[in-house]
Design an enzyme around this catalytic site. Structure first.
Site, short mmCIF file in Angstrom:
data_model
loop_
_atom_site.label_atom_id
_atom_site.label_comp_id
_atom_site.label_asym_id
_atom_site.label_seq_id
_atom_site.Cartn_x
_atom_site.Cartn_y
_atom_site.Cartn_z
N SER A 140 0.85 -1.09 -0.05
CA SER A 140 -0.20 -0.04 0.00
C SER A 140 0.82 1.28 0.12
O SER A 140 0.40 2.50 -0.14
CB SER A 140 -0.91 0.06 1.17
OG SER A 140 -0.14 -0.16 2.40
N GLY A 141 2.07 1.25 0.07
CA GLY A 141 2.94 2.43 0.19
C GLY A 141 3.28 3.05 -0.98
O GLY A 141 3.03 2.58 -2.00
N TYR A 171 18.00 2.12 11.11
CA TYR A 171 17.55 1.82 9.97
C TYR A 171 18.47 1.01 9.14
O TYR A 171 18.39 -0.21 8.65
CB TYR A 171 17.00 2.90 9.37
CG TYR A 171 16.45 2.68 7.72
CD1 TYR A 171 15.12 2.15 7.80
CD2 TYR A 171 17.30 3.03 6.71
CE1 TYR A 171 14.66 2.16 6.28
CE2 TYR A 171 16.75 2.91 5.45
CZ TYR A 171 15.38 2.30 5.11
OH TYR A 171 14.85 2.28 3.90
N ASN A 216 17.23 7.46 -3.15
CA ASN A 216 15.96 8.20 -2.67
C ASN A 216 14.80 8.07 -3.60
O ASN A 216 14.97 8.54 -4.75
CB ASN A 216 16.22 9.70 -2.28
CG ASN A 216 17.13 10.05 -1.25
OD1 ASN A 216 18.12 9.54 -1.15
ND2 ASN A 216 16.67 11.13 -0.26
N LYS A 222 5.15 21.36 2.02
CA LYS A 222 5.44 22.97 2.44
C LYS A 222 5.14 23.82 1.24
O LYS A 222 4.79 24.96 1.73
CB LYS A 222 6.84 22.65 2.88
CG LYS A 222 7.23 22.31 4.23
CD LYS A 222 8.42 22.70 4.88
CE LYS A 222 9.77 21.85 4.40
NZ LYS A 222 11.04 22.16 5.13
N ARG A 262 21.93 14.47 -3.77
CA ARG A 262 21.25 13.13 -3.60
C ARG A 262 20.82 12.86 -5.20
O ARG A 262 20.65 13.50 -6.21
CB ARG A 262 19.86 13.30 -3.10
CG ARG A 262 19.94 13.86 -1.60
CD ARG A 262 20.37 12.46 -0.43
NE ARG A 262 20.10 12.76 0.75
CZ ARG A 262 21.21 13.37 1.36
NH1 ARG A 262 22.49 13.54 0.70
NH2 ARG A 262 21.15 13.50 2.81
P1 NAP Z 1 6.09 3.52 2.76
O1 NAP Z 1 5.55 4.38 1.73
O2 NAP Z 1 6.11 3.97 4.15
O3 NAP Z 1 5.34 2.14 2.65
C1 NAP Z 1 5.38 1.23 3.99
C2 NAP Z 1 4.75 -0.20 3.73
O4 NAP Z 1 5.28 -1.02 4.66
C3 NAP Z 1 3.07 0.37 3.73
O5 NAP Z 1 2.41 -0.57 2.94
C4 NAP Z 1 2.99 0.09 5.12
O6 NAP Z 1 1.35 -0.59 5.32
C5 NAP Z 1 3.72 -1.24 5.39
N1 NAP Z 1 4.25 -1.70 6.65
C6 NAP Z 1 4.81 -0.96 7.68
N2 NAP Z 1 5.17 -1.56 8.82
C7 NAP Z 1 4.38 -2.64 8.61
C8 NAP Z 1 4.18 -3.79 9.59
N3 NAP Z 1 4.52 -3.61 10.80
N4 NAP Z 1 3.35 -4.96 9.24
C9 NAP Z 1 2.97 -4.91 7.77
N5 NAP Z 1 3.34 -3.81 7.05
C10 NAP Z 1 3.63 -3.04 7.53
O7 NAP Z 1 7.56 2.92 2.35
P2 NAP Z 1 8.28 3.04 0.67
O8 NAP Z 1 8.76 4.52 0.63
O9 NAP Z 1 7.04 2.73 -0.25
O10 NAP Z 1 9.25 2.03 0.98
C11 NAP Z 1 9.24 0.66 0.67
C12 NAP Z 1 10.35 0.05 0.68
O11 NAP Z 1 11.60 0.75 -0.17
C13 NAP Z 1 11.02 0.11 2.28
O12 NAP Z 1 11.58 -1.34 2.39
C14 NAP Z 1 12.26 0.99 2.23
O13 NAP Z 1 13.00 0.74 3.15
C15 NAP Z 1 12.79 0.80 0.98
N6 NAP Z 1 13.08 2.30 0.19
C16 NAP Z 1 12.61 3.66 0.33
C17 NAP Z 1 13.19 4.58 -0.16
C18 NAP Z 1 12.41 5.77 -0.05
O14 NAP Z 1 12.98 6.99 -0.44
N7 NAP Z 1 11.05 5.82 0.09
C19 NAP Z 1 14.50 4.69 -0.41
C20 NAP Z 1 15.12 3.64 -0.52
C21 NAP Z 1 14.56 2.13 -0.08
P3 NAP Z 1 0.29 0.67 5.75
O15 NAP Z 1 0.38 1.40 4.35
O16 NAP Z 1 -0.70 -0.38 6.12
O17 NAP Z 1 0.92 1.46 6.86
P1 GDP Z 2 17.94 11.46 3.42
O1 GDP Z 2 18.54 11.36 1.94
O2 GDP Z 2 18.27 9.78 4.01
O3 GDP Z 2 19.08 12.15 4.07
O4 GDP Z 2 16.64 11.68 3.77
P2 GDP Z 2 15.34 12.93 3.42
O5 GDP Z 2 14.99 12.46 2.10
O6 GDP Z 2 14.85 13.12 4.50
O7 GDP Z 2 16.63 14.11 2.98
C1 GDP Z 2 17.05 14.83 3.73
C2 GDP Z 2 17.95 15.91 3.02
O8 GDP Z 2 16.89 16.88 2.54
C3 GDP Z 2 18.66 16.79 4.28
O9 GDP Z 2 19.77 17.42 3.46
C4 GDP Z 2 17.76 17.84 4.81
O10 GDP Z 2 18.50 18.71 5.73
C5 GDP Z 2 17.21 18.21 3.25
N1 GDP Z 2 15.73 18.77 3.41
C6 GDP Z 2 15.37 19.93 3.44
N2 GDP Z 2 14.19 20.26 3.63
C7 GDP Z 2 13.59 19.19 4.17
C8 GDP Z 2 12.27 18.84 4.44
O11 GDP Z 2 11.35 19.52 4.49
N3 GDP Z 2 12.07 17.37 4.74
C9 GDP Z 2 13.30 16.58 4.85
N4 GDP Z 2 13.08 15.20 5.38
N5 GDP Z 2 14.55 16.98 4.45
C10 GDP Z 2 14.70 18.11 4.18
#
Ligand code: NAP
Ligand code: GDP
Length: 322
Positions: free
Chosen positions: A18-19, A144, A173, A195, A216
Site C-alpha cells: 500500500s506504500g 535503519y 531516494n 510545504k 542526492r
Molecule cells: P511506505 O510508503 O512508508 O510504505 C511502507 C509499507 O510498509 C506500507 O505498505 C505499510 O503498510 C507497510 N508496513 C509498515 N510497517 C508494517 C508492519 N509492521 N506490518 C505490515 N506492513 C507494514 O514506504 P516506501 O517508501 O514505499 O518503502 C518501501 C521499501 O523501499 C522499504 O523497504 C524502504 O526501506 C525502501 N526504500 C525506500 C526509499 C524511499 O525513499 N522511500 C528509499 C530506499 C529504499 P500501511 O500502508 O498499512 O501502513
Molecule cells: P536522506 O536522503 O536519507 O538524508 O533523507 P531525506 O529524504 O529526509 O533528505 C534529507 C535532506 O534534505 C537533508 O539534507 C535535509 O536537510 C534536506 N531537507 C530540506 N528540507 C527538508 C524537508 O522538508 N524534509 C526533509 N526530510 N529533508 C529536508
C-alpha cells in the site's frame, strides 16, 4: 501437459503493497502484465509483520511462490534521528519474519529492499554493491541502516544453508504518488511538496531545511517499479543490485527545492533554515551493474517526475498521507 519455459504460475506477495513503492509496482505490472503472474498487495491491515504468528498466517493463506518484500518502518532524516531504536527493532522483526516464513513455505524467490542510505558514511565514491558492510553508516540513521544491512547477511545465510534464492535491490531516494507527505517525518521531496502547497496558499516562501548543499540521486517510483519487475523476473544473483539514476543526475537539495517551488509557481522564493540538520552530505551510487543488465533503460527526467507528483498531490490532497 508440457510447461513452456517461464510460464509456470507465480503467486507474488508484495509486503508493504500500500506504500509509495508498492503502489507504483501495482501500476507498473498493469502496464507490463504477464499471464502467469498473480500479484497480492498487502498493507499493515492484513497483519502486523512484526508479529511471527500474523506473518505465518499471511504466508499460509496466500502460499506465495515469490515475494517482493517492501514492508518497513520508513522515514526521512528527521524521523530517523529521533527513532533509531524503533527503526532498528521494527525492521529487524519484520525482515526476520518475512524471510523465515518465505524459507518455511518454500518461496522460490524473495526480492527485498535495501537503500543507498545504509552504506558506510566514510567511503570512496561512487558507492557500489560490494561496499555495504565496509564501515559504520551515517550516525543519523544507524538503526535503519543496520537492520537493512542484515537483510543482505540473511540472504547469503539462507542461500548458503538452504539454497534459497533471496536477493535485494538498493534504491536511492524514491518519490512519487502515495508517498508520505508528512511535514516532519517524510523524505525531502514529499516534505517540500507539502510545504510548498502551504506556502502557496499563505503567500509565503518555501522553507528548506539545512544548507541546501547535500547531494542526492532521486528515482521516480514508477521507474523503480519497472526495475523491480525486471529483478523479480530476470535477476539471478544473491548479491544485491543498486537501482539508481546515473551519477550525472545527482542534484543538490537546493536545486530540488527550486524545481518544487517552480512547479507551484511560488512568488516568494526559497529560504534556508540552517538550524536544521543536513544529514549525510552525499551518497553517490554507481549504477554500473544495472547498466550492465539494462544499458538502455530510460529514467524519467527529475523535473517531469516532480511535476507529476505535485499534480498527484494537488488532486489527491484529501487522501494523501500527511
Ligand atoms: P511506505 O510508503 O512508508 O510504505 C511502507 C509499507 O510498509 C506500507 O505498505 C505499510 O503498510 C507497510 N508496513 C509498515 N510497517 C508494517 C508492519 N509492521 N506490518 C505490515 N506492513 C507494514 O514506504 P516506501 O517508501 O514505499 O518503502 C518501501 C521499501 O523501499 C522499504 O523497504 C524502504 O526501506 C525502501 N526504500 C525506500 C526509499 C524511499 O525513499 N522511500 C528509499 C530506499 C529504499 P500501511 O500502508 O498499512 O501502513
Ligand atoms: P536522506 O536522503 O536519507 O538524508 O533523507 P531525506 O529524504 O529526509 O533528505 C534529507 C535532506 O534534505 C537533508 O539534507 C535535509 O536537510 C534536506 N531537507 C530540506 N528540507 C527538508 C524537508 O522538508 N524534509 C526533509 N526530510 N529533508 C529536508
Amino acid at each position: 501437459m508440457w510447461l513452456i519455459m517461464g510460464s509456470e504460475k507465480k503467486i507474488i506477495l508484495v509486503t508493504g503493497g500500500s506504500g509509495l513503492v508498492g503502489q507504483a509496482i501495482k501500476q507498473a505490472k498493469q502496464q507490463d502484465p504477464r499471464e502467469n503472474e498473480t500479484f497480492i498487495f498487502l498493507s499493515s491491515k492484513d497483519g502486523d509483520l512484526k508479529d511471527p504468528a500474523a506473518t505465518q498466517r499471511i504466508f499460509e493463506r496466500y502460499k506465495p511462490t515469490h515475494v517482493i518484500h517492501l514492508a518497513a518502518m520508513v522515514g526521512g532524516l528527521f524521523n530517523n534521528m529521533k527513532h533509531n531504536l524503533d527503526f532498528l527493532r521494527n525492521n529487524i522483526l519484520i525482515n526476520d519474519n518475512v524471510l523465515q516464513n518465505s524459507y518455511k513455505l518454500g518461496v522460490k524467490k524473495v526480492v527485498s529492499c535495501l537503500s543507498t542510505c545504509i552504506f558506510p558514511d566514510q567511503t570512496t565514491y561512487p558507492i557500489d554493491e560490494t561496499m555495504i558492510h565496509n564501515g559504520p553508516p551515517h550516525s543519523s540513521n544507524f538503526g535503519y541502516s543496520y537492520a537493512k544491512r542484515l537483510i543482505d547477511v540473511q540472504n547469503h545465510a539462507y542461500h548458503q544453508q538452504h539454497g534459497c534464492h533471496f536477493t535485494a535491490v538498493i534504491p536511492t531516494n524514491v518519490f512519487g504518488a502515495y508517498d508520505n507527505f508528512n511535514l516532519e517525518d517524510g523524505h525531502v521531496i514529499p516534505g517540500l511538496i507539502h510545504k510548498a502547497y502551504i506556502a502557496k496558499k499563505e503567500g509565503k516562501p518555501l522553507v528548506v531545511y539545512g544548507s541546501g548543499k547535500p547531494l542526492r540521486q532521486f528515482i521516480y517510483s514508477i521507474d523503480l517499479a519497472k526495475l523491480f519487475l525486471f529483478v523479480l523476473r530476470e535477476y539471478e544473483e544473491i548479491d544485491p543490485i543498486i537501482l539508481s539514476v546515473d551519477e550525472s543526475s545527482e542534484v543538490s537539495i537546493g536545486e530540488v527545492a527550486q524545481i518544487v517551488a517552480d512547479a507551484f509557481q511560488l512568488e516568494h522564493g526559497i529560504v534556508l533554515d540552517s538550524t536544521k540538520a543536513d544529514g549525510q552530505y552525499k551518497k553517490t551510487a554507481s549504477n554500473k551493474k544495472l547498466r550492465g543488465y539494462l544499458p538502455d533503460f530510460q529514467f524519467m527526467p527529475l523535473k517531469d517526475a516532480i511535476e507529476r507528483t505535485v499534480q498527484w498531490f494537488n488532486l489527491n490532497y484529501n487522501i494523501a498521507r500527511k
